[in-house]
Design an enzyme around this catalytic site. Structure first.
Site, PDB file in Angstrom:
ATOM      1  N   TYR A   5       0.830  -1.210   0.000  1.00  0.00           N
ATOM      2  CA  TYR A   5       0.000   0.000   0.000  1.00  0.00           C
ATOM      3  C   TYR A   5       0.868   1.265   0.000  1.00  0.00           C
ATOM      4  CZ  TYR A   5      -4.168  -2.791   1.170  1.00  0.00           C
ATOM      5  OH  TYR A   5      -5.196  -3.681   1.150  1.00  0.00           O
ATOM      6  N   ARG A  37       9.478   2.389   9.426  1.00  0.00           N
ATOM      7  CA  ARG A  37       9.821   1.217  10.230  1.00  0.00           C
ATOM      8  C   ARG A  37      11.190   1.391  10.883  1.00  0.00           C
ATOM      9  NH1 ARG A  37       7.640  -3.949   6.579  1.00  0.00           N
ATOM     10  NH2 ARG A  37       5.613  -3.007   6.062  1.00  0.00           N
ATOM     11  N   ASP A  92      -1.014  -8.636  -2.432  1.00  0.00           N
ATOM     12  CA  ASP A  92       0.434  -8.429  -2.573  1.00  0.00           C
ATOM     13  C   ASP A  92       1.246  -9.712  -2.642  1.00  0.00           C
ATOM     14  OD1 ASP A  92      -0.117  -9.154   0.023  1.00  0.00           O
ATOM     15  OD2 ASP A  92       1.368  -7.828   0.924  1.00  0.00           O
ATOM     16  N   GLU A  93       0.608 -10.864  -2.858  1.00  0.00           N
ATOM     17  CA  GLU A  93       1.353 -12.119  -2.959  1.00  0.00           C
ATOM     18  C   GLU A  93       0.840 -12.947  -4.132  1.00  0.00           C
ATOM     19  OE1 GLU A  93       2.349 -14.379   0.623  1.00  0.00           O
ATOM     20  OE2 GLU A  93       1.373 -12.811   1.799  1.00  0.00           O
TER      21      GLU A  93
END
Length: 617
Positions: A5, A37, A92-93
């Site tokens: 995202y 992060r 996303d996979e």
């Protein structure tokens, strides 16, 4: 895909690339980029907590998933250019089976080394196994690298990859080195990877509910699940589930990569802190339907089921999720006014809502979900109601008309026993005759004329009709007089044969004549129902040929008795060609119906005019 995202937002707004970025849904940061992060912001953290950790965090709303969904399908479409076996897993996979690509490269006899990382080892010594797994996985690492480079170049997305010999292991090893890296897992490294997992819940397929049931059995780690007696697992979960989770604990996953087609359902949901009124629920559901309807029109298919789900709050950190479904309302999508369509679907949805939530009592909801499922193409299995609606101009309308015409051409069985209509159209009904056909036609007219003159005494009209028959015979002779005798095929118009039928009918129109027996000479179809000027009298025709009748119908009756059993609208020449069993069955049915109806013979009195029934006495 790396922080999918966040990557999509950074592609849409490149200025966010070097800033800490978080994607906000309600009061939660669902994901963030790697800059955030590095500063301590984690996924699925509360917004207020994330801002305390990183005051410079840039928040972008991720409530509308449209842009993420579109980019996800672009990724899948790109991967399909390499091979057809691509299976989507969320946005996303993707699982990709590159077995055939590996075989093609093996044929080149080129040596491949591992590209990227190998799990837990910097360098894996080249292993010469009998199955050749080392070489195949090494080739697979090169294919994965090419795919990732292509995604970066065409879509601007970075990604990670896991390369192994089944879906379970490739998914587990993919996140070992992140971001924008890849890892290969060889067979001898499987146990090391699985035993490094902290709990059984980290195995894909073992969720929260199952992990709690396993914990109740004293099973928390992968090692405990491996050593647990299979019989005790089967008593708790059943044979199939027990066998599956036991195999997963050992790294065995036989499930194939299946190509992902169009989604089987379209769904959307809205989560919130509290919804406790019907009006609030209706407004939230309306907005969900507005988004879904737009996606449905872009998809082009039609749903057959509507499903509503809600999440009920009971006490802190405890929720229950329930759903109800019903058939999707027919014909509602044909309305061009989107607002009207939404309101019609909303009424059905709120009816389901009232079955899920007891609205007469206070309630507390934290989520509402709407799903359109069982999607099918519009052209597939049309409803019968579509054929009764006004059609518009265009290919679709013409297609429906063609379907109806095709269906209308299917004849009823009764049509095989009715007389063919005589049509006078030389261009349509001309057919090919040979020389023997000419002789047969001449013989037909000669015999017809002889039988007519011998059996009946007719008035002045009979001489005229006899002359017509003679003229017909002469006309046919003249027609072929200019043709060569050696010619095998000649064209004769069927309208000439129609003259014979009209001539015979004219003879039979006299009120003193009941029947002219031409069955043994006539081979052309003619009417078996004759109408007098003064009265209506039905007489059945005799068989086409007496010997043909005896061969085709094994009944203990004379030809005249057989004819009396047939209804007046049945063509004997056609009926006599049916199989014996069919003839018997039809005659029995006709006799049964005749007895059942008990039809009285017609009176010989002259028919009254229809006006007499409306005159007052």
């Amino acid at each position: 895909m790396d922080c999918f995202y966040a990557q999509v937002e950074m592609i849409l707004n490149p200025t966010l690339g070097d800033k800490p970025l978080g994607i906000q849904q309600k009061n939660i940061v669902v994901t963030c980029n790697y800059v955030a992060r590095e500063q301590g912001v984690g996924k699925l953290s509360y917004v207020k907590d994330a801002l305390k950790i990183c005051p410079k965090l840039v928040l972008v709303s991720g409530e509308d998933l449209t842009k993420y969904r579109e980019m996800s399908y672009k990724v899948t479409d790109y991967l399909l250019q390499f091979c057809p076996l691509v299976e989507r897993l969320g946005f996303d996979e993707n699982f990709i089976d590159v077995t055939n690509l590996v075989k093609d490269r093996q044929a080149s006899n080129k040596t491949y080394d591992v590209k990227g990382h190998s799990y837990f080892e910097d360098k894996v010594p080249r292993m010469h196994c009998s199955c050749g797994c080392y070489e195949r996985l090494a080739i697979g690492s090169h294919i994965a690298s090419e795919m990732r480079a292509g995604l970066k170049e065409s879509l601007g997305l970075t990604s990670c990859a896991g390369i192994s010999h089944n879906k379970l292991l490739s998914k587990l090893v993919a996140g070992t080195h992140k971001p924008n890296q890849q890892t290969v897992l060889f067979p001898h490294q499987v146990d090391t990877l699985l035993l490094s997992l902290k709990s059984v819940q980290q195995i894909p397929g073992i969720g929260s509910s199952m992990s709690k049931r396993l914990a109740a059995m004293g099973i928390v780690s992968i090692q405990q699940l491996r050593t647990e007696n299979l019989n005790s697992l089967q008593l708790e979960f059943g044979i199939q589930v027990a066998t599956t989770i036991h195999n997963l604990s050992h790294g065995r996953d036989p499930s194939p990569v299946t190509q992902t087609g169009p989604p089987q359902s379209l769904s959307d949901e809205d989560s919130f802190i509290k919804c406790n009124s019907v009006e609030d629920a209706r407004n939230r559901t309306r907005e969900i339907l507005r988004n879904l309807l737009q996606r449905l029109r872009e998809d082009g298919r039609v749903p057959h089921t509507l499903r509503i789900a809600v999440r009920k709050f009971s006490k802190p950190k405890q929720w229950t999720r329930e759903s109800r479904q019903c058939p999707f309302p027919d014909g509602v999508l044909q309305d061009s006014d989107s607002d009207k369509v939404i309101e019609k679907i909303l009424d059905v949805a709120m009816n389901l809502f009232s079955k899920l939530v007891e609205i007469s009592k206070p309630f507390h909801l934290t989520l509402i979900s709407v799903c359109f499922t069982k999607l099918e193409d519009r052209s597939k299995k049309p409803s019968i109601t579509t054929y009764f609606k006004k059609s518009t101009d265009g290919p679709a309308a013409n297609q429906k008309i063609d379907i109806l015409k095709t269906r209308s051409k299917k004849p009823s069985i009764d049509t095989y026993f009715k007389k063919p209509m005589q049509q006078h159209d030389p261009g349509k009904h001309s057919r090919t005759f040979e020389i023997k056909d000419i002789q047969k036609v001449n013989s037909f007219f000669q015999k017809t004329e002889e039988n007519t003159m011998k059996k009946q005494k007719v008035n002045h009209s009979s001489s005229d009709n006899s002359s017509k028959i003679s003229e017909n015979r002469k006309l046919i002779s003249e027609l072929f007089s200019g043709q060569s005798i050696s010619s095998k095929e000649q064209i004769v118009d069927n309208s000439i044969l129609d003259l014979e039928y009209n001539s015979k009918k004219a003879i039979l129109d006299d009120k003193e004549i009941k029947y002219v027996d031409t069955s043994k000479t006539s081979e052309c179809p003619s009417s078996s129902k004759f109408e007098n000027k003064d009265q209506v009298q039905h007489t059945a025709r005799p068989t086409k040929m007496e010997d043909e009748t005896n061969n085709s119908l094994d009944l203990e009756s004379t030809p005249s008795d057989f004819n009396n059993d047939l209804p007046p609208n049945v063509d004997v020449s056609v009926f006599s060609q049916l199989p014996t069993s069919v003839q018997k069955e039809l005659i029995e049915n006709w006799k049964r119906e005749k007895t059942k109806l008990q039809v009285k013979p017609r009176s010989k009195e002259v028919k009254k005019s229809i006006k007499e029934f409306f005159t007052t006495k």
